[in-house]
Every structure is written in C-alpha cells, then in structure tokens.
Design an enzyme around this catalytic site. Structure first.
Site, mmCIF file in Angstrom:
data_model
loop_
_atom_site.group_PDB
_atom_site.id
_atom_site.type_symbol
_atom_site.label_atom_id
_atom_site.label_comp_id
_atom_site.label_asym_id
_atom_site.label_seq_id
_atom_site.Cartn_x
_atom_site.Cartn_y
_atom_site.Cartn_z
ATOM 1 N N TYR A 151 1.256 -1.301 -0.146
ATOM 2 C CA TYR A 151 -0.168 -0.351 -0.036
ATOM 3 C C TYR A 151 1.027 1.106 0.193
ATOM 4 C CZ TYR A 151 -3.793 3.549 1.515
ATOM 5 O OH TYR A 151 -4.925 4.630 1.049
ATOM 6 N N GLY A 154 3.209 1.474 -2.898
ATOM 7 C CA GLY A 154 2.009 2.105 -4.559
ATOM 8 C C GLY A 154 1.546 3.323 -4.666
ATOM 9 N N LYS A 155 1.579 3.938 -3.259
ATOM 10 C CA LYS A 155 1.217 4.929 -3.136
ATOM 11 C C LYS A 155 1.899 6.256 -3.620
ATOM 12 C CE LYS A 155 -3.803 4.944 -2.205
ATOM 13 N NZ LYS A 155 -4.771 5.447 -2.940
ATOM 14 N N VAL A 193 -10.428 0.567 12.277
ATOM 15 C CA VAL A 193 -10.329 0.850 13.777
ATOM 16 C C VAL A 193 -11.294 1.913 14.273
ATOM 17 C CG1 VAL A 193 -9.741 3.147 13.818
ATOM 18 C CG2 VAL A 193 -9.484 1.629 15.866
ATOM 19 N N ASN A 196 -14.817 -1.410 13.202
ATOM 20 C CA ASN A 196 -14.413 -2.834 14.111
ATOM 21 C C ASN A 196 -14.614 -1.980 15.239
ATOM 22 O OD1 ASN A 196 -12.966 -4.007 12.302
ATOM 23 N ND2 ASN A 196 -11.002 -3.689 13.613
ATOM 24 N N PHE A 197 -14.298 -0.715 16.008
ATOM 25 C CA PHE A 197 -14.724 -0.655 17.585
ATOM 26 C C PHE A 197 -16.639 -0.259 18.124
ATOM 27 C CE2 PHE A 197 -10.496 1.211 19.168
ATOM 28 C CZ PHE A 197 -9.819 0.097 18.835
ATOM 29 N N THR A 216 -1.513 6.418 18.023
ATOM 30 C CA THR A 216 -1.956 7.821 18.101
ATOM 31 C C THR A 216 -2.527 7.699 16.510
ATOM 32 O OG1 THR A 216 -0.861 9.216 17.322
ATOM 33 C CG2 THR A 216 -1.437 9.203 19.744
ATOM 34 N N ARG A 283 0.403 9.406 14.587
ATOM 35 C CA ARG A 283 0.292 10.164 12.973
ATOM 36 C C ARG A 283 -0.982 11.191 13.338
ATOM 37 N NH1 ARG A 283 -2.767 6.204 9.518
ATOM 38 N NH2 ARG A 283 -1.149 5.423 8.846
HETATM 39 P P1 NAD Z 1 -12.741 1.770 -0.381
HETATM 40 O O1 NAD Z 1 -12.416 0.027 0.188
HETATM 41 O O2 NAD Z 1 -14.005 1.987 0.452
HETATM 42 O O3 NAD Z 1 -12.771 2.671 -1.233
HETATM 43 C C1 NAD Z 1 -11.971 1.867 -2.628
HETATM 44 C C2 NAD Z 1 -12.518 1.546 -3.696
HETATM 45 O O4 NAD Z 1 -11.963 0.986 -4.560
HETATM 46 C C3 NAD Z 1 -13.131 0.351 -3.714
HETATM 47 O O5 NAD Z 1 -15.413 0.767 -3.960
HETATM 48 C C4 NAD Z 1 -13.358 -1.095 -3.988
HETATM 49 O O6 NAD Z 1 -14.016 -1.849 -5.152
HETATM 50 C C5 NAD Z 1 -12.825 0.085 -5.424
HETATM 51 N N1 NAD Z 1 -10.407 -0.765 -6.335
HETATM 52 C C6 NAD Z 1 -10.280 -1.763 -5.421
HETATM 53 N N2 NAD Z 1 -9.102 -2.303 -5.960
HETATM 54 C C7 NAD Z 1 -9.915 -1.414 -7.399
HETATM 55 C C8 NAD Z 1 -9.427 -1.986 -8.765
HETATM 56 N N3 NAD Z 1 -8.087 -2.966 -9.054
HETATM 57 N N4 NAD Z 1 -10.226 -1.376 -9.422
HETATM 58 C C9 NAD Z 1 -11.334 -0.387 -9.671
HETATM 59 N N5 NAD Z 1 -11.973 -0.240 -8.502
HETATM 60 C C10 NAD Z 1 -11.156 -0.690 -7.308
HETATM 61 O O7 NAD Z 1 -11.685 2.830 0.966
HETATM 62 P P2 NAD Z 1 -12.092 5.003 0.702
HETATM 63 O O8 NAD Z 1 -11.786 4.715 2.259
HETATM 64 O O9 NAD Z 1 -13.389 4.766 0.263
HETATM 65 O O10 NAD Z 1 -10.711 4.987 -0.095
HETATM 66 C C11 NAD Z 1 -10.724 5.346 -0.559
HETATM 67 C C12 NAD Z 1 -9.394 5.615 -1.606
HETATM 68 O O11 NAD Z 1 -8.894 7.587 -0.225
HETATM 69 C C13 NAD Z 1 -8.215 5.275 -1.833
HETATM 70 O O12 NAD Z 1 -7.586 5.399 -2.606
HETATM 71 C C14 NAD Z 1 -7.441 5.092 -0.163
HETATM 72 O O13 NAD Z 1 -6.159 4.379 -0.885
HETATM 73 C C15 NAD Z 1 -7.464 6.784 -0.147
HETATM 74 N N6 NAD Z 1 -7.161 7.041 1.158
HETATM 75 C C16 NAD Z 1 -8.243 6.082 2.189
HETATM 76 C C17 NAD Z 1 -8.280 6.805 3.759
HETATM 77 C C18 NAD Z 1 -9.344 7.031 4.237
HETATM 78 O O14 NAD Z 1 -9.218 6.874 5.757
HETATM 79 N N7 NAD Z 1 -9.959 6.590 3.651
HETATM 80 C C19 NAD Z 1 -6.842 7.282 3.911
HETATM 81 C C20 NAD Z 1 -6.014 7.495 3.561
HETATM 82 C C21 NAD Z 1 -5.976 7.445 1.759
HETATM 83 N N1 UDP Z 2 -6.556 -1.141 15.887
HETATM 84 C C1 UDP Z 2 -6.920 -1.376 16.810
HETATM 85 N N2 UDP Z 2 -8.235 -2.419 16.878
HETATM 86 C C2 UDP Z 2 -8.602 -3.039 15.544
HETATM 87 C C3 UDP Z 2 -8.130 -2.247 14.454
HETATM 88 C C4 UDP Z 2 -7.588 -0.798 14.200
HETATM 89 O O1 UDP Z 2 -6.673 -1.362 17.915
HETATM 90 O O2 UDP Z 2 -9.466 -3.937 15.623
HETATM 91 C C5 UDP Z 2 -5.314 0.090 15.116
HETATM 92 C C6 UDP Z 2 -4.615 -0.377 14.825
HETATM 93 O O3 UDP Z 2 -2.949 -0.967 14.969
HETATM 94 C C7 UDP Z 2 -3.899 1.566 14.406
HETATM 95 C C8 UDP Z 2 -5.384 2.256 14.470
HETATM 96 O O4 UDP Z 2 -5.942 1.292 14.931
HETATM 97 O O5 UDP Z 2 -2.620 1.265 15.266
HETATM 98 C C9 UDP Z 2 -5.180 2.191 13.648
HETATM 99 O O6 UDP Z 2 -6.240 1.189 12.274
HETATM 100 P P1 UDP Z 2 -6.833 1.375 10.495
HETATM 101 O O7 UDP Z 2 -6.894 0.002 10.678
HETATM 102 O O8 UDP Z 2 -8.338 1.633 10.989
HETATM 103 O O9 UDP Z 2 -5.615 2.154 10.294
HETATM 104 P P2 UDP Z 2 -4.294 2.367 9.498
HETATM 105 O O10 UDP Z 2 -3.095 1.749 10.812
HETATM 106 O O11 UDP Z 2 -4.184 2.513 8.528
HETATM 107 O O12 UDP Z 2 -4.113 4.255 9.946
#
Ligand code: NAD
Ligand code: UDP
Length: 320
Positions: A151, A154-155, A193, A196-197, A216, A283
């Site tokens: 991830y 890739g990003k 998180v 889930n919570f 955090t 973070r």
């Molecule tokens: P999400 O998983 O709900 O949405 C992602 C969408 O992309 C889904 O509908 C999935 O089916 C689609 N998808 C995945 N792979 C695909 C592919 N190969 N071709 C076509 N569609 C595909 O996640 P989200 O939280 O809505 O995140 C959306 C974007 O924002 C993502 O790129 C994610 O990396 C970015 N982002 C989200 C967060 C967050 O906290 N929600 C934080 C940082 C970045």
């Molecule tokens: N986390 C947790 N319990 C859960 C899911 C996540 O304690 O059931 C923690 C996880 O280890 C991380 C934080 O919550 O430290 C945020 O996790 P999340 O998967 O939401 O996002 P990311 O780690 O990508 O910020």
C-alpha cells in the site's frame, strides 16, 4: 428540454462505490456534474450507490483499473484502491498493481483527453513517521519490504507517476494525502479501527485493541474530507500539492475505544491483542498548507462525527 451529458462537466470517480468515493459521487451530483463511477467492487458495495442508480446524471462502469480505461471526461478523482490494512494485505501484489497501473491508466486517460486528475494519496507515504506532526516536506519512513509496503510504496510510486506526467507531459494534476477518515458507509467488516470498535461496541463484544492502544491517529469526518477533495480539484492550477487533508486532533487508540463505549452505552470490555507489524506509532497531520492555499480545515469534531457513524451502523445492524 432533454438533458445532455455534455451540458455539465463530466467527472470520473474511480473507486466510486467505496466509502469515500460514494460520498464524493453524491456531492458532485449535488453540484450539477455528470458523474461516472468506476469500480471493481473489491471493497466497494452496490448499496453505497444504490440511491443514485436512477439519477440520469449518473452512470456506473464495472471495471478493474489494472486495465486501461477509455472515456471522455473533464475531471478524474482516482480513489480506486483498498484502504483498510486487512483488505490491502489480502492480495498485496494486486494492491501494488492497482496503485501503480491504476495511476498509469488514469494519467494516460487525462493526458489523452486533457482532463484534470486528482490522486487520493495517503498519510501512509510518511510510514512510521520520525517527524511529528507530519507536514508535506517530510519524506517519510517506510519499510519497503514490510507487510504494509504494498500500500505505502504503491501510493508513493503513484505520487511519482503523477509528478512525472505533470513535468513530462503537462498533465494537470492534484495530489492529496488523506489522513484517517471515518463515517457512514465504511464497510462493517473492513477491519479499520472506527468501524471495528463501533460494530463491536454495538454488539457488546470485546473491543480489540492492538498492542497497548498507546498508538495515535487523527480522525477526520467524511463530509470534511469530501469538501477538501473538491476544493483541491478546483483550486488554482499552480497548486498541485501534495497537500495533507485530515483532522489534526490526535487520539490514542485506547481513548477512542473508551469514547465509543461511552457514546454507545456499551457493556463491551477492552481486549488487548498483539500489535501488527510496522503499525505507525503516531500520526497527526500538519494542515497549515491546506489552510493557507485552500482555506480548508475540518469543521466536524470527533463526538459529532462518531454519533452519526454510530447511527449508521445501528441502522445497518437493525437491517434498515
Ligand atoms: P474503500 O475500500 O471503501 O474504497 C476503495 C474503492 O476502490 C472500493 O469501492 C473498491 O471496490 C475500489 N477498487 C479497489 N481496487 C480496484 C481496482 N483494481 N479497480 C477498480 N476499483 C477498485 O476505501 P476508501 O476509504 O473509500 O478509500 C478511497 C481512497 O482514499 C483509496 O485510494 C485510499 O487509499 C484513499 N485513502 C483513504 C483513507 C481513509 O481513511 N478512508 C486514508 C488515506 C487514503
Ligand atoms: N486498531 C486496533 N484495533 C482494531 C483495528 C485497528 O487497535 O480492531 C489499531 C491499529 O493497530 C492502528 C490503528 O488502530 O494502530 C488504526 O488502524 P486502521 O486499520 O484503522 O488504520 P491505519 O493503521 O491504516 O491508520
């Protein structure tokens, strides 16, 4: 008079059936755009866009972005990519392909049709940050061979492609680094998180805290995030980013658990489990740049955002 799609700007939202993508589709339609939602439904759900299917300004394409896409559009929001660690680690090779090939395909499309293209990048480009809070000048601390790398790297590679297409081919880009965002339409089983919570608390099940819960995160409500994405897309062409978007109020994970238990009046207890590898310890976004350049900052505090998210999951569990 009959509606014609070319009367308004045509906007492609990749990942449009996902959590953020579906809210973005809603908002773009409200603003009068013609919206094309592209998704392969890996983590997205039809129920997120079901209410839009009869809208004449909306269409859906089932497509996997690892393959090229040929359309005529004016703007592209590239959100296609699983965002939850559980989902992006399920098929890590596919995750890297989605970010990298997906970026190449939206950038190729933008170049061909001269569309503006926004990349949904992430705070994960900072990895487990050695600098706190994180501003955009920080280059990050990513383990390139760890389980989060599919991830994170890739990003990061997608950001590289965006800036190279911009410099080399003059593509009109925007790059936003999204920090943890939550709200209604998160997938109930996506493992993040907040979802889930809340799901655990509503069912009086143990709240699963990874490690001691001292790590955090800073949580942004989805409506604020969508405002930020749209402001960035429509901001001045000489401000391409990267720009942090997120809520700078930082919470310990264990405090988030207590907050959710209180709001749901749950009888759940805390269960402490092993800490996942490479889990970032702290973070928090520095959003000075977004404030200065876009006049953007979040308006919805954690309490209000959690209440609305809890209501969504309550309705979901009740089968509403
Ligand atoms: P999400 O998983 O709900 O949405 C992602 C969408 O992309 C889904 O509908 C999935 O089916 C689609 N998808 C995945 N792979 C695909 C592919 N190969 N071709 C076509 N569609 C595909 O996640 P989200 O939280 O809505 O995140 C959306 C974007 O924002 C993502 O790129 C994610 O990396 C970015 N982002 C989200 C967060 C967050 O906290 N929600 C934080 C940082 C970045
Ligand atoms: N986390 C947790 N319990 C859960 C899911 C996540 O304690 O059931 C923690 C996880 O280890 C991380 C934080 O919550 O430290 C945020 O996790 P999340 O998967 O939401 O996002 P990311 O780690 O990508 O910020």
């Amino acid at each position: 008079m009959a509606y014609h799609p070319f009367d308004s700007e045509r906007v492609l939202v990749t990942g449009g059936a996902g959590f953020l993508g579906s809210h973005l589709c809603d908002r773009l339609l409200e603003k009068g755009h013609y919206v094309i939602c592209l998704d392969n439904y890996f983590t997205g759900q039809k129920r997120n866009i079901f209410h839009l299917l009869e809208n004449p300004h909306f269409e859906v394409i089932r497509h996997d972005l690892v393959n090229p896409v040929f359309l005529e559009v004016d703007q592209i929001y590239n959100l296609a990519c699983p965002a939850s660690p559980v989902h992006y680690q399920y098929n890590p090779v596919k995750t890297t392909k989605t970010s990298v090939m997906g970026a190449i395909h939206v950038l190729g499309l933008a170049k061909r049709v001269k569309a503006k293209v926004l990349q949904a990048s992430t705070s994960e480009v900072y990895g487990d940050p050695a600098v706190h809070p994180q501003d955009e000048s920080y280059w990050g601390n990513v383990n390139s061979i760890g389980i989060r790398a599919c991830y994170d790297e890739g990003k990061r590679c997608a950001e590289t492609l965006f800036f190279d297409y911009h410099r080399q081919n003059n593509v009109n880009i925007r790059v936003v680094r999204i920090f943890n965002t939550y709200g209604p339409r998160m997938h109930p089983n996506d493992g993040r998180v907040v979802s889930n919570f809340i799901m655990q608390a509503l069912q009086d099940k143990p709240i699963t805290i990874f490690g001691e819960g001292a790590q955090t995160r800073s949580f942004c409500f989805v409506d604020d995030m969508i405002d930020g994405l749209i402001k960035m897309m429509n901001g001045p062409d000489d401000f391409v980013g990267p720009v942090n978007l997120g809520n700078p109020v930082e919470s310990k994970i264990v405090d988030l658990a207590q907050h959710i238990i209180r709001l749901t009046r749950s009888r759940s207890e805390l269960e402490f489990l092993a800490e996942p590898a490479d889990d970032p310890k702290r973070r928090q976004p520095d959003i000075s740049l977004a404030q200065e350049k876009l006049g953007w900052e979040p308006e919805i505090d954690l309490e209000r955002g959690l209440e609305s998210t809890i209501q969504y999951f309550r309705d979901l569990l009740a089968g509403a």
